[in-house]
Scaffold this motif. Structure first.
Motif, PDB file in Angstrom:
ATOM      1  N   TYR A  71       0.991  -1.491   0.086  1.00  0.00           N
ATOM      2  CA  TYR A  71       0.152  -0.224  -0.370  1.00  0.00           C
ATOM      3  C   TYR A  71       0.926   1.672  -0.210  1.00  0.00           C
ATOM      4  CZ  TYR A  71      -3.789   3.062   1.697  1.00  0.00           C
ATOM      5  OH  TYR A  71      -5.182   3.580   0.669  1.00  0.00           O
ATOM      6  N   GLN A  86       0.837  -3.961  -7.034  1.00  0.00           N
ATOM      7  CA  GLN A  86       0.862  -3.409  -6.466  1.00  0.00           C
ATOM      8  C   GLN A  86      -0.634  -4.326  -5.472  1.00  0.00           C
ATOM      9  OE1 GLN A  86      -2.027  -0.088  -5.835  1.00  0.00           O
ATOM     10  NE2 GLN A  86      -0.519   0.660  -4.126  1.00  0.00           N
ATOM     11  N   ASN A  87      -1.827  -4.953  -7.024  1.00  0.00           N
ATOM     12  CA  ASN A  87      -2.830  -5.655  -6.411  1.00  0.00           C
ATOM     13  C   ASN A  87      -2.412  -6.947  -5.940  1.00  0.00           C
ATOM     14  OD1 ASN A  87      -6.056  -6.757  -7.143  1.00  0.00           O
ATOM     15  ND2 ASN A  87      -4.910  -7.288  -8.564  1.00  0.00           N
ATOM     16  N   PHE A  88      -1.174  -7.630  -6.577  1.00  0.00           N
ATOM     17  CA  PHE A  88      -0.737  -8.701  -5.847  1.00  0.00           C
ATOM     18  C   PHE A  88      -0.171  -8.504  -4.390  1.00  0.00           C
ATOM     19  CE2 PHE A  88       3.781 -11.571  -5.146  1.00  0.00           C
ATOM     20  CZ  PHE A  88       2.167 -12.889  -5.117  1.00  0.00           C
ATOM     21  N   LEU A  90      -0.805  -6.237  -1.805  1.00  0.00           N
ATOM     22  CA  LEU A  90      -2.464  -6.444  -1.371  1.00  0.00           C
ATOM     23  C   LEU A  90      -2.870  -7.486  -1.422  1.00  0.00           C
ATOM     24  CD1 LEU A  90      -3.525  -3.531  -2.688  1.00  0.00           C
ATOM     25  CD2 LEU A  90      -2.592  -2.966  -1.296  1.00  0.00           C
ATOM     26  N   GLY A  91      -3.655  -8.055  -2.129  1.00  0.00           N
ATOM     27  CA  GLY A  91      -4.320  -9.092  -2.358  1.00  0.00           C
ATOM     28  C   GLY A  91      -3.950 -10.537  -1.384  1.00  0.00           C
ATOM     29  N   MET A  92      -1.857 -10.637  -1.672  1.00  0.00           N
ATOM     30  CA  MET A  92      -1.369 -12.272  -1.497  1.00  0.00           C
ATOM     31  C   MET A  92      -0.788 -11.162   0.516  1.00  0.00           C
ATOM     32  SD  MET A  92      -1.356 -14.385  -3.270  1.00  0.00           S
ATOM     33  CE  MET A  92      -0.359 -15.694  -2.527  1.00  0.00           C
ATOM     34  N   THR A  94      -3.476  -9.695   2.268  1.00  0.00           N
ATOM     35  CA  THR A  94      -4.719 -10.257   2.931  1.00  0.00           C
ATOM     36  C   THR A  94      -5.055 -11.497   3.436  1.00  0.00           C
ATOM     37  OG1 THR A  94      -5.129  -8.238   1.915  1.00  0.00           O
ATOM     38  CG2 THR A  94      -7.209  -9.390   2.657  1.00  0.00           C
ATOM     39  N   ALA A  95      -4.297 -11.994   2.321  1.00  0.00           N
ATOM     40  CA  ALA A  95      -4.842 -13.544   1.901  1.00  0.00           C
ATOM     41  C   ALA A  95      -3.434 -13.805   3.269  1.00  0.00           C
ATOM     42  CB  ALA A  95      -4.659 -14.685   0.771  1.00  0.00           C
ATOM     43  N   MET A  98      -5.379 -13.510   6.518  1.00  0.00           N
ATOM     44  CA  MET A  98      -6.750 -14.265   7.520  1.00  0.00           C
ATOM     45  C   MET A  98      -6.731 -15.712   7.554  1.00  0.00           C
ATOM     46  SD  MET A  98      -8.813 -11.973   7.237  1.00  0.00           S
ATOM     47  CE  MET A  98      -8.474 -10.376   7.211  1.00  0.00           C
ATOM     48  N   LEU A  99      -5.744 -15.904   6.244  1.00  0.00           N
ATOM     49  CA  LEU A  99      -4.843 -17.419   6.213  1.00  0.00           C
ATOM     50  C   LEU A  99      -4.841 -18.006   7.894  1.00  0.00           C
ATOM     51  CD1 LEU A  99      -4.389 -18.230   2.754  1.00  0.00           C
ATOM     52  CD2 LEU A  99      -6.495 -19.071   3.528  1.00  0.00           C
ATOM     53  N   ILE A 101      -4.428 -16.630  10.332  1.00  0.00           N
ATOM     54  CA  ILE A 101      -5.564 -16.638  11.835  1.00  0.00           C
ATOM     55  C   ILE A 101      -6.420 -17.654  11.848  1.00  0.00           C
ATOM     56  CG2 ILE A 101      -7.361 -15.123  13.137  1.00  0.00           C
ATOM     57  CD1 ILE A 101      -6.282 -12.733  11.994  1.00  0.00           C
ATOM     58  N   GLY A 102      -7.157 -17.690  10.378  1.00  0.00           N
ATOM     59  CA  GLY A 102      -7.784 -18.672  10.425  1.00  0.00           C
ATOM     60  C   GLY A 102      -7.823 -20.275  10.303  1.00  0.00           C
TER      61      GLY A 102
ATOM     62  N   ARG B 107      -5.861   3.628  -4.780  1.00  0.00           N
ATOM     63  CA  ARG B 107      -4.898   2.079  -4.219  1.00  0.00           C
ATOM     64  C   ARG B 107      -5.870   1.106  -3.541  1.00  0.00           C
ATOM     65  NH1 ARG B 107      -0.441   5.106  -0.411  1.00  0.00           N
ATOM     66  NH2 ARG B 107      -2.183   6.843  -0.734  1.00  0.00           N
ATOM     67  N   PHE B 111      -8.093  -4.606  -6.339  1.00  0.00           N
ATOM     68  CA  PHE B 111      -8.229  -6.342  -5.403  1.00  0.00           C
ATOM     69  C   PHE B 111      -9.279  -6.478  -4.965  1.00  0.00           C
ATOM     70  CE2 PHE B 111      -7.306  -7.207  -0.802  1.00  0.00           C
ATOM     71  CZ  PHE B 111      -7.784  -8.545  -1.312  1.00  0.00           C
ATOM     72  N   GLY B 269     -12.317 -19.683  12.913  1.00  0.00           N
ATOM     73  CA  GLY B 269     -11.718 -19.619  12.565  1.00  0.00           C
ATOM     74  C   GLY B 269     -11.688 -19.795  10.202  1.00  0.00           C
ATOM     75  N   PHE B 272     -12.133 -16.483   8.910  1.00  0.00           N
ATOM     76  CA  PHE B 272     -10.506 -16.371   7.990  1.00  0.00           C
ATOM     77  C   PHE B 272      -9.729 -16.906   7.097  1.00  0.00           C
ATOM     78  CE2 PHE B 272     -11.145 -14.664  12.230  1.00  0.00           C
ATOM     79  CZ  PHE B 272     -10.808 -13.669  12.132  1.00  0.00           C
ATOM     80  N   ILE B 273     -10.213 -18.013   7.144  1.00  0.00           N
ATOM     81  CA  ILE B 273      -9.730 -19.485   5.877  1.00  0.00           C
ATOM     82  C   ILE B 273     -10.512 -19.158   4.614  1.00  0.00           C
ATOM     83  CG2 ILE B 273      -9.615 -21.606   4.595  1.00  0.00           C
ATOM     84  CD1 ILE B 273      -8.578 -22.689   8.235  1.00  0.00           C
ATOM     85  N   GLY B 276      -9.220 -15.766   3.358  1.00  0.00           N
ATOM     86  CA  GLY B 276      -7.440 -15.751   2.774  1.00  0.00           C
ATOM     87  C   GLY B 276      -7.864 -16.662   0.997  1.00  0.00           C
ATOM     88  N   ALA B 279      -8.829 -14.168  -1.289  1.00  0.00           N
ATOM     89  CA  ALA B 279      -7.967 -12.727  -1.477  1.00  0.00           C
ATOM     90  C   ALA B 279      -6.436 -13.316  -2.246  1.00  0.00           C
ATOM     91  CB  ALA B 279      -7.010 -12.653   0.035  1.00  0.00           C
ATOM     92  N   VAL B 280      -6.457 -14.727  -1.995  1.00  0.00           N
ATOM     93  CA  VAL B 280      -5.779 -15.514  -3.103  1.00  0.00           C
ATOM     94  C   VAL B 280      -5.986 -15.510  -4.957  1.00  0.00           C
ATOM     95  CG1 VAL B 280      -4.473 -17.589  -3.547  1.00  0.00           C
ATOM     96  CG2 VAL B 280      -4.302 -16.527  -0.970  1.00  0.00           C
ATOM     97  N   ALA B 283      -6.013 -12.154  -5.734  1.00  0.00           N
ATOM     98  CA  ALA B 283      -4.425 -11.365  -6.046  1.00  0.00           C
ATOM     99  C   ALA B 283      -4.459 -11.977  -7.497  1.00  0.00           C
ATOM    100  CB  ALA B 283      -4.240 -11.757  -5.052  1.00  0.00           C
TER     101      ALA B 283
END
Lengths: 342, 558
Positions: A71, A86-88, A90-92, A94-95, A98-99, A101-102, B107, B111, B269, B272-273, B276, B279-280, B283
């Motif tokens: 960012y 940037q998109n990559f 930001l996306g990865m 976030t991924a 999240m992943l 924590i999950g 920005r 995404f 959990g 979040f998975i 995620g 999001a993958v 992206a």
């Protein structure tokens, strides 16, 4: 954990069997015995699982940091490459955030939290006792309104309630100022209107149209029209030149083409998508949306697909300067059928 | 943590405890904790689809809110002046231009757009798969029929949300999608033309439609979805969850994990998975590159145009319908001057009507045929309800044929076959595909049930081949343990319920139909093994068993 009505891992156990009274059925053996996991038996495995969960949470933290790298560290400079990077990030970012924590929480639950299955009794959706009480109350309520004794009030109320929502439909009438289906019958084409290129609007000379060529055509002046897109949605035309011997011209349409140059509406007669594909070899026009196929040599008759009637033909000629002009509007409504089309 | 009843007597010891106690004495959180803290939820991997649907909806709300802050749903004309060079100076609507701005100049905008679109696709997909799970396991039966209806409504709302969102960027693809909607609406008898003009604010495309769809997309439809989700989950709590059959699981209990902590951790959990994973995808995989399509213009269209996957079955049905069949045109003029376009009306409304009609009505159809009005909390394994499984597969095939038809042109170009032949084949499959699917699926289900019977009666194949003293080779079968056995024998197998005469001693037409349907569905059922049968298999009938026992003794002696 105090007092609660439901089960806890400690109260887990076998369950009363179903269908015991019925001789024909097998006896329910009850819940299978609990199988301890590796972490239950081995303190080292337990410690390892704990570390794995922590590492996953750290991955989440790194992911969030990665997001901020994408960012703040990347300035959009109007090139696709930076945007993509940037998109990559930001996306990865976030991924991973999240992943981490999950997966961490789920791993925690699966390896370290109790995995004893517990049985809990279901309750009746409605108890008979409640029904009796509710029924009595409703009867009393209805009795107190007196609606049964006063049919006049009941009937007029019903009538009023049925009619009252109708104005709601009425006020939607003004969604459109003009509700005249006749506008669908007419387009910008008229006698003497020049055929011009889509989208530039430059006129087309008959001599420009060589055999095998195809032009996307709009009427002259369309680009300046007040409701440009609405007019365009009806008026767009495809222009092609064929060998005059290949054309089968029906009686009354002899002067609608000019030396083998023919003009047909580009709007499919099925649901109105543009008929955008022209096969030069077979002289077929194809709508890419639903594959209605029209034969140019047979006045754009339907030869395949869901359309039922031919593409409307625009009668054309040339003016004094050699430019192609329409000799009239279309002789039938263009585009999808509608109830009033006739 | 768990506060006691009276604030006068209870003194919390920690600061968190004091905060909790403050809230508890004012809103009564103790009762909620008491009710839900240890509520039991059964666990099975197939229960996650509903969760995916819920979580993708949350992602949609989050990413959608971001997009709303930057999107301008106006169809006013403008000339693009952003950073995407190929479109500089091009005339377009403000809606399209602001979508370009979100993609290129804000920005994280690209995404968020991709996250929103991908989770929308996943939302409809997970709702659909969740419904298939509920259908094939019979979870819609009493007392859950109403929740099944709520689910059907949710599916329709998901489609509505998807389509209204798809149309907002006002690009070439979405504009042509709206053009198709306009054509379909115009085909409605009597009111179609007026309806189209009211919706578009005059002639197509007009300058009103994007703003109107925007209100639907960000306000009305999400609010309805949220309302339905609340009702849906409320009923799940009321009914408690269904569970797969297994030892210790009965119609009167729920076996699983308590909400706190295991289920809450797993489900929480999992949110979040899901986030995620989406999001993958967002992206790495581009979706709806509207800058490649250009702003909407009624004249051009791209080859290979496709709607989003969930609306494909309607578009495919439109493609499959012949306009003229054996010289008979499906569009004709009636009452002297009014056009009836059956070539559009039939495919646009009838398949979707049949599909949703059967979906909404199925719990009642099945109850009527089986005469089974009991409560069911134990799920069916799909093989143990062959008629339902076969009907479901037939429906899925029917849907998929229409869905495939929406890509008939791509099938033709990718496999180098004639486009017309693809259409002819799909037209044939539209009618015979579901029938073949029904027959094959039912045979497979019955075969699997017979296999289960074999396993129960003769044990599990161990793969150990043993040669007997007289030269014969046999495979050793190991008997099942009680828990595995229970799984294979503890199902209900509905029997034929023949038509019954009414009070006057007559069999009515509908009752006759019901009886015939019941026979059609259940006449070649496979019954579960009874204890008597198993005993018979173990004792006298099978000399194989005795030999097995002998051979075992022999092996162990070595």
């Amino acid at each position: 954990m105090g007092d609660h009505s439901h089960g806890s891992p400690k109260s887990s156990g076998t369950v009363a069997t179903a269908g015991q009274s019925e001789v024909e059925k097998f006896q329910d053996p009850g819940l299978p015995p609990h199988r301890p996991r590796l972490a239950d038996k081995d303190p080292r495995a337990e410690k390892r699982a704990e570390k794995q969960v922590a590492i996953l949470f750290v991955i989440s933290i790194i992911g969030t940091l990665l997001f901020f790298v994408g960012y703040f560290a990347i300035r959009l400079d109007e090139t696709i490459a930076t945007l993509r990077l940037q998109n990559f990030l930001l996306g990865m970012g976030t991924a991973f955030a999240m992943l981490g924590i999950g997966v961490g929480i789920v791993h925690w639950a699966k390896t370290l939290m109790p995995d004893h299955e517990i049985a809990e009794e279901r309750h009746a959706v409605r108890t008979e006792e409640d029904r009796v009480i509710a029924e009595t109350m409703v009867t009393e309520i209805i009795e107190e309104t007196g609606i049964k004794r006063r049919p006049l009030i009941r009937n007029t109320l019903l009538g009023a309630m049925i009619l009252a929502p109708l104005p709601a439909i009425g006020i939607l009438r003004d969604l459109s100022e003009d509700l005249n289906p006749d506008v669908l019958r007419h387009t910008m084409w008229d006698a003497g209107v020049r055929l011009t290129r889509d989208p530039s609007g430059t006129p087309i000379k008959a001599s420009d149209v060589t055999i095998g060529s195809a032009f996307h055509v709009i009427p002259e002046g369309l680009n300046e029209a007040e409701h440009k897109l609405e007019e365009k949605a009806k008026a767009v035309v495809l222009l092609m030149r064929l060998n005059p011997e290949d054309l089968h011209v029906s009686p009354g349409r002899e002067d609608w083409n000019y030396n083998g140059i023919v003009a047909y509406s580009k709007i499919c007669t099925h649901v109105g998508c543009p008929v955008a594909l022209y096969e030069q070899q077979t002289h077929h026009l194809l709508c890419p949306c639903h594959q209605s196929t029209f034969d140019l040599t047979q006045e754009c008759k339907v030869i395949f697909g869901p359309a039922t009637h031919a593409l409307p033909q625009l009668p054309i000629s040339v003016d004094d300067e050699g430019y192609l002009v329409a000799t009239s509007d279309f002789h039938e409504p263009v585009g999808p059928s509608f109830w009033e089309r006739g | 943590m768990s506060a006691s009843t009276s604030s006068d007597t209870y003194q919390p010891k920690t600061s968190l405890g004091r905060v909790t106690n403050f809230v508890d004495t004012r809103v009564g959180g103790s009762s909620i904790v008491k009710e839900f803290g240890r509520k039991i939820f059964p666990d099975h991997w197939s229960f996650m689809f509903g969760e995916v649907a819920l979580y993708t909806f949350v992602i949609l709300l989050l990413s959608g809110t971001f997009l709303t802050l930057f999107f301008d749903p106006s169809m006013a004309e403008t000339h693009y002046d952003g950073s995407y060079v190929p479109l500089k100076g091009v005339e377009m609507s403000v809606a399209y231009a602001s979508t370009l701005d979100i993609s290129f100049d804000i920005r994280g905008g690209l995404f968020m757009r991709q996250l929103h679109h991908w989770s929308a696709l996943l939302f409809v997909a997970s709702v659909s798969v969740h419904m298939l799970r509920v259908f094939f396991t019979g979870a819609f039966r009493r007392p859950r029929e109403l929740n099944w209806l709520v689910g059907c409504v949710l599916l329709i709302l998901a489609l509505a949300a998807g389509f209204t969102g798809y149309s907002l960027p006002d690009d070439l693809l979405s504009g042509n999608g709206l053009r198709i909607i306009d054509g379909v609406i115009k085909a409605i008898p009597l009111i179609g033309t007026y309806l189209s003009m009211l919706i578009f604010g005059g002639e197509f495309p007009g300058t009103a439609i994007v703003g109107r769809l925007y209100v639907m997309h960000i306000l009305v439809v999400p609010a309805l979805i949220l309302l339905m989700i609340v009702i849906h989950l409320f009923m799940v709590v009321t009914h408690k969850h269904t569970q797969y059959p297994g030892p210790g699981r009965t119609e009167t209990n729920v076996v699983g994990f308590p909400v706190g902590p295991v289920y809450a951790a797993k489900a929480g959990g999992f949110f979040f998975i899901v986030f995620g994973v989406v999001a993958v995808i967002a992206a790495n995989f581009q979706i709806l590159p509207i800058w490649d399509y250009g702003p909407y213009d009624p004249s051009p269209v791209s080859a290979g145009t496709q709607p989003d996957w969930y609306i494909g079955f309607v578009d495919g049905a439109l493609r499959l319908m012949p306009g003229v069949l054996w010289g008979f045109p499906f569009e004709y003029v009636i009452f002297g001057g009014f056009t009836l376009s059956l070539n559009v009306l039939l495919p646009a409304l009838v398949p979707a009507g049949i599909l949703f009609g059967l979906m909404f009505g199925w719990p009642w159809i099945e109850r009527w045929v089986t005469k089974d009005d009991r409560e069911h909390h134990i799920l069916d394994r799909p093989r143990n309800a062959p008629f339902r499984t076969a009907t479901g597969v037939a429906g899925v095939i029917w849907y998929c044929v229409m869905w495939a038809a929406a890509s008939s042109d791509l099938i033709a170009t990718h496999f180098l076959v004639s486009l017309n032949d693809v259409t002819y084949w799909l037209r044939a499959l539209f009618f015979i595909g579901p029938i073949i699917g029904f027959i094959v699926t039912r045979r497979i289900c019955l075969a699997l049930q017979r296999k289960d019977r074999e396993i129960v009666l003769h044990g599990r194949e161990t793969g150990r081949i043993v040669r007997l003293p007289h030269g014969e080779f046999i495979e050793v079968h190991a008997p099942l343990n009680d828990y595995k056995l229970h799984r294979l024998v503890s199902f209900e197998s509905p029997e034929v319920q023949p038509a019954e005469p009414d009070a006057n001693g007559k069999i009515s037409g509908t009752e006759n139909l019901r009886g015939r349907l019941s026979r059609f569905f259940f006449e070649d059922r496979v019954a579960p093994v009874t204890p008597a049968e198993l005993a018979a298999a173990h004792s006298h009938g099978s000399h194989e068993e005795i030999e097995t026992a002998e051979s075992k003794a022999e092996i162990s002696s070595h």
